[in-house]
Design a protein around this motif. Structure first.
Motif, PDB file in Angstrom:
ATOM      1  N   HIS A  21      29.764  37.029  61.811  1.00  0.00           N
ATOM      2  CA  HIS A  21      30.520  36.194  60.895  1.00  0.00           C
ATOM      3  C   HIS A  21      29.917  36.238  59.495  1.00  0.00           C
ATOM      4  CE1 HIS A  21      33.834  33.486  61.330  1.00  0.00           C
ATOM      5  NE2 HIS A  21      33.308  32.724  60.392  1.00  0.00           N
ATOM      6  N   ALA A  22      28.601  36.069  59.418  1.00  0.00           N
ATOM      7  CA  ALA A  22      27.909  36.035  58.135  1.00  0.00           C
ATOM      8  C   ALA A  22      28.074  37.359  57.399  1.00  0.00           C
ATOM      9  CB  ALA A  22      26.426  35.732  58.358  1.00  0.00           C
ATOM     10  N   ASP A  23      27.863  38.475  58.106  1.00  0.00           N
ATOM     11  CA  ASP A  23      28.029  39.803  57.487  1.00  0.00           C
ATOM     12  C   ASP A  23      29.404  39.935  56.860  1.00  0.00           C
ATOM     13  OD1 ASP A  23      26.082  41.768  59.840  1.00  0.00           O
ATOM     14  OD2 ASP A  23      25.536  40.571  58.085  1.00  0.00           O
ATOM     15  N   HIS A  24      30.366  39.490  57.634  1.00  0.00           N
ATOM     16  CA  HIS A  24      31.747  39.594  57.212  1.00  0.00           C
ATOM     17  C   HIS A  24      31.998  38.797  55.929  1.00  0.00           C
ATOM     18  CE1 HIS A  24      35.881  40.502  57.702  1.00  0.00           C
ATOM     19  NE2 HIS A  24      36.247  39.234  57.812  1.00  0.00           N
ATOM     20  N   ALA A  25      31.443  37.577  55.864  1.00  0.00           N
ATOM     21  CA  ALA A  25      31.625  36.722  54.695  1.00  0.00           C
ATOM     22  C   ALA A  25      31.055  37.391  53.443  1.00  0.00           C
ATOM     23  CB  ALA A  25      30.956  35.372  54.934  1.00  0.00           C
ATOM     24  N   ASP A  26      29.894  38.031  53.600  1.00  0.00           N
ATOM     25  CA  ASP A  26      29.300  38.753  52.460  1.00  0.00           C
ATOM     26  C   ASP A  26      30.244  39.807  51.922  1.00  0.00           C
ATOM     27  OD1 ASP A  26      27.046  37.419  52.112  1.00  0.00           O
ATOM     28  OD2 ASP A  26      25.663  38.924  52.986  1.00  0.00           O
ATOM     29  N   GLU A  27      30.816  40.545  52.881  1.00  0.00           N
ATOM     30  CA  GLU A  27      31.751  41.622  52.510  1.00  0.00           C
ATOM     31  C   GLU A  27      32.945  41.058  51.730  1.00  0.00           C
ATOM     32  OE1 GLU A  27      33.189  45.639  52.627  1.00  0.00           O
ATOM     33  OE2 GLU A  27      31.237  44.672  52.802  1.00  0.00           O
ATOM     34  N   VAL A  28      33.459  39.913  52.238  1.00  0.00           N
ATOM     35  CA  VAL A  28      34.603  39.272  51.576  1.00  0.00           C
ATOM     36  C   VAL A  28      34.228  38.861  50.158  1.00  0.00           C
ATOM     37  CG1 VAL A  28      36.027  37.179  51.565  1.00  0.00           C
ATOM     38  CG2 VAL A  28      35.738  38.481  53.676  1.00  0.00           C
ATOM     39  N   ARG A  29      33.019  38.268  50.024  1.00  0.00           N
ATOM     40  CA  ARG A  29      32.574  37.847  48.686  1.00  0.00           C
ATOM     41  C   ARG A  29      32.493  39.028  47.742  1.00  0.00           C
ATOM     42  NH1 ARG A  29      29.642  33.556  50.499  1.00  0.00           N
ATOM     43  NH2 ARG A  29      27.925  34.844  51.253  1.00  0.00           N
ATOM     44  N   ARG A  30      31.959  40.144  48.266  1.00  0.00           N
ATOM     45  CA  ARG A  30      31.816  41.348  47.435  1.00  0.00           C
ATOM     46  C   ARG A  30      33.201  41.829  46.971  1.00  0.00           C
ATOM     47  NH1 ARG A  30      31.298  46.602  47.410  1.00  0.00           N
ATOM     48  NH2 ARG A  30      32.229  46.835  49.469  1.00  0.00           N
ATOM     49  N   LEU A  31      34.149  41.848  47.920  1.00  0.00           N
ATOM     50  CA  LEU A  31      35.504  42.295  47.606  1.00  0.00           C
ATOM     51  C   LEU A  31      36.165  41.382  46.587  1.00  0.00           C
ATOM     52  CD1 LEU A  31      36.884  43.397  51.076  1.00  0.00           C
ATOM     53  CD2 LEU A  31      36.523  44.843  49.082  1.00  0.00           C
ATOM     54  N   GLU A  32      35.936  40.076  46.772  1.00  0.00           N
ATOM     55  CA  GLU A  32      36.542  39.102  45.856  1.00  0.00           C
ATOM     56  C   GLU A  32      35.995  39.270  44.443  1.00  0.00           C
ATOM     57  OE1 GLU A  32      35.915  35.356  47.670  1.00  0.00           O
ATOM     58  OE2 GLU A  32      37.797  35.433  48.811  1.00  0.00           O
ATOM     59  N   ARG A  33      34.653  39.547  44.381  1.00  0.00           N
ATOM     60  CA  ARG A  33      34.036  39.749  43.079  1.00  0.00           C
ATOM     61  C   ARG A  33      34.646  40.958  42.384  1.00  0.00           C
ATOM     62  NH1 ARG A  33      28.929  38.044  44.511  1.00  0.00           N
ATOM     63  NH2 ARG A  33      28.472  40.097  45.384  1.00  0.00           N
ATOM     64  N   ARG A  34      34.796  42.042  43.188  1.00  0.00           N
ATOM     65  CA  ARG A  34      35.346  43.272  42.602  1.00  0.00           C
ATOM     66  C   ARG A  34      36.786  43.034  42.144  1.00  0.00           C
ATOM     67  NH1 ARG A  34      34.984  48.587  46.081  1.00  0.00           N
ATOM     68  NH2 ARG A  34      37.050  47.912  46.731  1.00  0.00           N
ATOM     69  N   GLU A  35      37.533  42.293  42.971  1.00  0.00           N
ATOM     70  CA  GLU A  35      38.930  41.968  42.643  1.00  0.00           C
ATOM     71  C   GLU A  35      38.993  41.201  41.316  1.00  0.00           C
ATOM     72  OE1 GLU A  35      41.714  42.751  44.088  1.00  0.00           O
ATOM     73  OE2 GLU A  35      43.030  41.411  42.941  1.00  0.00           O
ATOM     74  N   GLY A  36      38.042  40.261  41.140  1.00  0.00           N
ATOM     75  CA  GLY A  36      37.982  39.485  39.906  1.00  0.00           C
ATOM     76  C   GLY A  36      37.796  40.375  38.698  1.00  0.00           C
ATOM     77  N   TRP A  37      36.860  41.323  38.816  1.00  0.00           N
ATOM     78  CA  TRP A  37      36.618  42.215  37.681  1.00  0.00           C
ATOM     79  C   TRP A  37      37.800  43.148  37.446  1.00  0.00           C
ATOM     80  CZ3 TRP A  37      33.944  41.649  33.641  1.00  0.00           C
ATOM     81  CH2 TRP A  37      32.805  40.847  33.681  1.00  0.00           C
ATOM     82  N   ASN A  38      38.461  43.537  38.546  1.00  0.00           N
ATOM     83  CA  ASN A  38      39.651  44.384  38.390  1.00  0.00           C
ATOM     84  C   ASN A  38      40.706  43.695  37.551  1.00  0.00           C
ATOM     85  OD1 ASN A  38      38.695  46.518  39.774  1.00  0.00           O
ATOM     86  ND2 ASN A  38      39.713  46.006  41.715  1.00  0.00           N
ATOM     87  N   ARG A  39      40.742  42.376  37.640  1.00  0.00           N
ATOM     88  CA  ARG A  39      41.718  41.641  36.842  1.00  0.00           C
ATOM     89  C   ARG A  39      41.234  41.430  35.421  1.00  0.00           C
ATOM     90  NH1 ARG A  39      43.306  36.820  40.897  1.00  0.00           N
ATOM     91  NH2 ARG A  39      43.792  38.140  42.689  1.00  0.00           N
ATOM     92  N   ARG A  40      39.949  41.159  35.278  1.00  0.00           N
ATOM     93  CA  ARG A  40      39.410  40.799  33.971  1.00  0.00           C
ATOM     94  C   ARG A  40      39.286  42.013  33.052  1.00  0.00           C
ATOM     95  NH1 ARG A  40      34.545  37.911  36.018  1.00  0.00           N
ATOM     96  NH2 ARG A  40      35.895  36.926  37.548  1.00  0.00           N
ATOM     97  N   LEU A  41      38.876  43.132  33.618  1.00  0.00           N
ATOM     98  CA  LEU A  41      38.544  44.312  32.819  1.00  0.00           C
ATOM     99  C   LEU A  41      39.661  44.740  31.856  1.00  0.00           C
ATOM    100  CD1 LEU A  41      35.786  45.513  32.896  1.00  0.00           C
ATOM    101  CD2 LEU A  41      36.660  47.361  34.339  1.00  0.00           C
ATOM    102  N   PRO A  42      40.895  44.843  32.298  1.00  0.00           N
ATOM    103  CA  PRO A  42      41.940  45.331  31.389  1.00  0.00           C
ATOM    104  C   PRO A  42      42.170  44.434  30.182  1.00  0.00           C
ATOM    105  CG  PRO A  42      42.703  45.401  33.655  1.00  0.00           C
ATOM    106  CD  PRO A  42      41.419  44.638  33.655  1.00  0.00           C
ATOM    107  N   ILE A  43      41.903  43.108  30.280  1.00  0.00           N
ATOM    108  CA  ILE A  43      42.160  42.264  29.113  1.00  0.00           C
ATOM    109  C   ILE A  43      40.930  42.141  28.224  1.00  0.00           C
ATOM    110  CG2 ILE A  43      43.955  40.896  30.251  1.00  0.00           C
ATOM    111  CD1 ILE A  43      41.821  38.605  30.280  1.00  0.00           C
ATOM    112  N   LEU A  44      39.805  42.700  28.672  1.00  0.00           N
ATOM    113  CA  LEU A  44      38.565  42.553  27.920  1.00  0.00           C
ATOM    114  C   LEU A  44      38.639  43.127  26.500  1.00  0.00           C
ATOM    115  CD1 LEU A  44      36.198  40.993  28.919  1.00  0.00           C
ATOM    116  CD2 LEU A  44      35.024  43.147  29.447  1.00  0.00           C
ATOM    117  N   PRO A  45      39.153  44.362  26.305  1.00  0.00           N
ATOM    118  CA  PRO A  45      39.227  44.902  24.933  1.00  0.00           C
ATOM    119  C   PRO A  45      40.013  43.987  24.008  1.00  0.00           C
ATOM    120  CG  PRO A  45      39.739  46.603  26.540  1.00  0.00           C
ATOM    121  CD  PRO A  45      39.657  45.312  27.286  1.00  0.00           C
ATOM    122  N   ALA A  46      41.154  43.469  24.473  1.00  0.00           N
ATOM    123  CA  ALA A  46      41.970  42.591  23.637  1.00  0.00           C
ATOM    124  C   ALA A  46      41.207  41.316  23.313  1.00  0.00           C
ATOM    125  CB  ALA A  46      43.278  42.262  24.348  1.00  0.00           C
TER     126      ALA A  46
END
Lengths: 313, 360
Positions: free
Chosen positions: A14-39
C-alpha cells in the motif's frame, strides 16, 4: 499469525503504491504548470517589476528637468494629492467618460445585436461591416472623427447642421467630453454587439416558441424571457468594456489634446510626467493611488457582479 | 372543448421540394387523445407545429372548432404546448412559469396565484412553486411543463414527445398519469411520439405517418388487427411482424415447408391482378411451434422470462429468412435446434407495392 503477516505485507504494498501516486500527481502538476510559465514570467517582467519601480519613484522627488539628484522624500508626494484640484477634476472626468461610454455602447450594441439576430440576405456582410469600427486603431479613429466628422470647416456633422440652417459648431472644443464619448461608443458598440449576439444566439428557440404559444408579444418576450437570459452577457460586456475604457488615452490626445473637460486620470498622470510636466516622482505617486483605487472599485464591482450571477445560477 | 380538423394541410420547408407534411387530412374529436406516430423525419412534429402556429401551412387549412386558424398566430389559437425539452423559462420560478400565460392574458395576480396553486395540486408540484427550473429533476420539470399547459385550460393540448427525456421507468409511469389526466380534464390532446408502444398505450386513436404522408388512422386495436399497409404492419407491434415475400401456388402462400391457404377475398384479388408473389405477414405471437410446417434452425433465442422469442432460419427458395416465433417461457429450445412452426392466429397479405390485399 499468518494473518498478521499478510496484513503486514498488504501495508507495505500500500505504502509503495501511495508513493508512486504522489510522484505521478507531482509530475501531472508540472505538466499543467509548465506551459503557462513563459507567459507568467513575461507578465511579471513587464508589469510587476515596473510597478515596483513606480512604487520606489513615488517616494522620491525625481524630476528630469533639473540637475539635482533624485532624493528620497517619503510620503510627501502623497501628501500633495488632496490639494490637487486637477487630480479631482481628472478623476471625475474618468468616471463620467467610462460610465457613459460603457452604458451607451452597451445600449447601441444590444440594439444592433437584436437587428442582426434574424435571417436576412447579406447578413454576414452587414455583420462584418458593423464590426469594422472595433478594428480601427484608436489614434486613427480619433483623427477620422476629428477631421472628417467634428471639424467646423470640413466635418460631415457641421455640413448636415448647415444644411438645416444651423451655425456650425466646433464640437471638439465646445463639447470635449461628449466628442470623446461619441468616438468611444462608435468603437466599442461592435464589441458589445458581438457579446450580446452570442447571448441571443445561445437562447433555446423552443423557450421563445413556448412564450409565443403562451400568448406573449414580441416586446413581452424580449422583456420577460430574453433580457433576463442576456444579463450575464451584459455584465461581462460591462466588465470588459470598463477595463478598457477607464484607460483611454489616444482618443483624448487626438480629439481634444486633453482640454480640461476631457482630461481623464491616465492622461493627467502622463501629462505630469512624460507629457512635459517632468514630475516623475509626483506622477508615480498618483499612479499608485489610481491603481489602489481601481483595485478597490474593481473588487466591489466584481463582488456585486458575481453576486448577481450567483443569484441566477 | 374543441374539435380539430386538418384539411389537405401541407408544409413545404423553404429550399425543399418534397413536403414535410403532405396533404394531411385528419379529424380529431372533442375530448379525444390522438397520437401522431412515425419514425424520425415522418413529419409528425411538423404536423403538430402547424396546428400550434409555429410552422406556416403552405397549402390546405387547419380548423379548431370550425374556426379557420390557418393564418392565425400561435397566441390567437388558444392552445397549450408541451415541448420535448420542456422549454421552461429559466429565469422564472415554477409558479411564474405556470402563471406566465395568464399574466400575458392580463389575469389578476390573486386569480393567477389561485389557478397556479390548483394546477400544482393536481400535479403534486406544491412544494416546488418557488424553485427555479434548474433545481428540479427531469420528472419535476416535465410536470411543470404540463402544469404550464393545464393552468390555462386551453382548447387543445399539444404534446411534442413530452416523455422522451425521462428514464424508462419514469416514462412508463408518467405515460399512465398523462393519459389519466387527459381523461379527467376531458380535453382534446394531440400527442406526438416516435415510440409505438407509447402510441398504442395512450392513444384513443393513432395516426401513423411516414415521409409526410398519413398511412393509417385508427384505434390501437384496429391498427394491430388490420394494418393498412406494409409500413404500418412493420411499425406497429413489438416485436415486429414477420414480413416475407412468398410465391403463390394454387391459391396458397408457400413459406419453406408451410403452405398457407389464402382467404377467399385475397385469392380473388391475387387472381384478378395475376400476382405470383405476395408479401405474407404474421406476428410472432400468431405463430407457434408445431410438428409439421415451415422448419429451420434456431439462430437466436430471446428469453424474456414469461415468454421467449426464437428466431428460426427458414430456407425459402434461394434465400434464407429469419422468422420470429413466440413461445412460452419454459420451452426448452436452444440455439442450433431444428424446429417446425405453423400458423396459430391472424395472417396478413400485402401486394408487392405494400398495400393490404383484402378490402380497403
Amino acid at each position: 499469525m499468518s494473518s498478521a503477516i499478510t496484513e503486514h505485507r498488504d501495508e507495505t504494498e500500500h505504502a509503495d503504491h501511495a508513493d508512486e501516486v504522489r510522484r505521478l500527481e507531482r509530475r501531472e502538476g508540472w505538466n499543467r504548470r509548465l506551459p503557462i510559465l513563459p507567459a507568467l514570467i513575461f507578465t511579471i517582467v513587464v508589469t510587476q517589476i515596473p510597478f515596483l519601480f513606480t512604487l520606489f519613484y513615488s517616494l522620491t522627488d525625481w524630476r528630469i528637468d533639473t540637475p539635482e539628484p533624485r532624493e528620497f522624500i517619503g510620503f510627501e508626494n502623497y501628501g500633495a494629492l488632496p490639494d490637487d484640484k486637477f487630480f479631482r477634476d481628472a478623476a471625475w472626468v474618468s468616471v463620467q467618460m467610462t460610465v457613459l461610454a460603457v452604458l451607451l455602447s452597451l445600449i447601441v450594441g444590444t440594439a444592433l445585436a437584436i437587428l442582426l439576430d434574424r435571417k436576412f440576405f447579406g447578413q454576414g456582410f452587414v455583420r462584418t461591416l458593423l464590426i469594422t469600427p472595433f478594428l480601427v486603431m484608436p489614434v486613427v479613429a480619433g483623427f477620422l472623427w476629428k477631421s472628417q466628422m467634428f471639424s467646423a470647416t470640413f466635418g460631415v456633422l457641421n455640413w448636415v447642421l448647415e444644411l438645416f440652417g444651423f451655425e456650425s459648431i466646433e464640437f471638439a472644443t465646445k463639447y470635449p467630453l461628449a466628442s470623446v464619448v461619441v468616438v468611444l461608443v462608435w468603437q466599442w458598440s461592435p464589441f458589445m454587439m458581438l457579446i450580446v449576439l452570442a447571448g441571443l444566439q445561445g437562447q433555446d428557440t423552443s423557450v421563445l416558441e413556448a412564450a409565443r404559444v403562451d400568448g406573449a408579444t414580441t416586446v413581452g418576450i424580449f422583456r420577460q424571457i430574453t433580457f433576463p437570459q442576456l444579463r450575464p452577457y451584459l455584465e461581462l460586456g460591462t466588465l470588459l468594456g470598463a477595463i478598457y475604457l477607464i484607460q483611454v488615452y489616444d482618443h483624448i490626445d487626438v480629439i481634444t489634446g486633453g482640454s480640461p473637460d476631457s482630461k481623464n486620470l491616465p492622461f493627467y498622470i502622463a501629462q505630469r510626467s512624460i507629457g512635459g510636466g517632468n514630475r516623475f516622482g509626483l506622477a508615480s505617486s498618483y499612479s499608485i493611488v489610481v491603481v489602489i483605487a481601481s483595485i478597490i472599485i474593481a473588487n466591489i464591482g466584481l463582488r456585486v457582479l458575481s453576486g448577481l450571477l450567483e443569484d441566477d445560477s | 372543448m374543441a374539435e380539430v380538423r386538418y384539411e389537405a394541410a401541407s408544409r413545404i420547408y423553404p429550399g425543399t421540394e418534397i413536403p414535410a407534411v403532405n396533404a394531411l387530412d385528419l379529424d380529431i374529436a372533442d375530448g379525444e387523445l390522438l397520437v401522431l406516430v412515425g419514425p424520425s423525419g415522418s413529419g409528425k412534429s411538423t404536423a403538430l407545429r402547424m396546428l400550434a402556429g409555429l410552422e406556416t401551412v403552405n397549402k390546405g387549412s387547419i380548423f379548431i372548432n370550425d374556426v379557420d386558424v390557418t393564418l392565425k398566430p400561435p397566441q390567437d389559437r388558444d392552445i397549450a404546448m408541451v415541448f420535448q425539452n420542456y422549454a421552461l423559462y429559466p429565469s422564472m420560478t415554477v409558479a411564474e412559469n405556470m402563471g406566465f400565460a395568464l399574466k400575458q392574458a392580463g389575469v389578476s395576480k390573486e386569480q393567477r396565484r389561485a389557478q397556479v396553486v390548483e394546477a400544482a395540486r393536481i400535479l403534486d408540484l406544491e412544494p416546488y412553486l418557488d424553485r427555479k427550473p434548474k433545481n428540479l429533476s427531469g420528472g419535476q420539470r416535465q410536470r411543470v411543463a404540463m402544469g404550464r399547459a393545464i393552468v390555462r385550460s386551453p382548447q387543445v393540448f399539444l404534446m411534442d414527445e413530452p416523455l422522451s427525456n425521462l428514464d424508462a421507468k419514469l416514462r412508463v409511469q408518467t405515460r399512465t398519469e398523462l393519459a389519466d389526466l387527459q381523461a379527467r380534464l376531458g380535453v382534446t390532446m394531440v400527442y406526438v411520439t416516435h415510440d409505438q408502444v407509447e402510441a398504442m398505450t395512450m392513444g384513443h386513436r393513432v395516426a401513423v405517418l411516414k415521409d409526410g404522408l398519413l398511412q393509417q388512422v385508427d384505434t390501437p386495436r384496429e391498427l394491430y388487427r388490420r394494418p393498412a399497409n406494409l409500413f404500418v404492419a412493420g411499425f406497429i407491434g413489438s416485436p415486429a411482424m414477420n414480413l416475407i415475400t412468398v410465391p403463390v401456388v394454387d391459391g396458397a402462400a408457400q413459406l419453406g415447408g408451410l403452405s398457407v391457404p389464402l382467404p377467399d377475398d385475397v385469392r380473388a384479388e391475387v387472381a384478378r391482378r395475376g400476382l405470383d408473389e405476395i408479401i405474407f405477414g404474421a406476428r410472432p405471437e400468431h405463430l407457434a411451434l408445431a410438428d409439421v410446417g415451415a422448419s429451420g434452425e434456431v439462430a437466436v433465442v430471446e428469453e424474456l422470462g414469461s415468454e421467449a422469442y426464437i428466431h428460426v432460419r427458414v430456407v425459402h427458395g434461394q434465400e434464407t429468412e429469419d422468422v420470429v416465433v413466440r413461445v412460452g417461457g419454459e420451452t426448452a429450445v436452444k440455439r442450433g435446434d431444428q424446429v417446425s412452426f405453423g400458423i396459430a392466429g391472424a395472417t396478413h397479405f400485402f401486394d408487392p407495392g405494400g398495400d393490404r390485399l383484402d378490402g380497403e
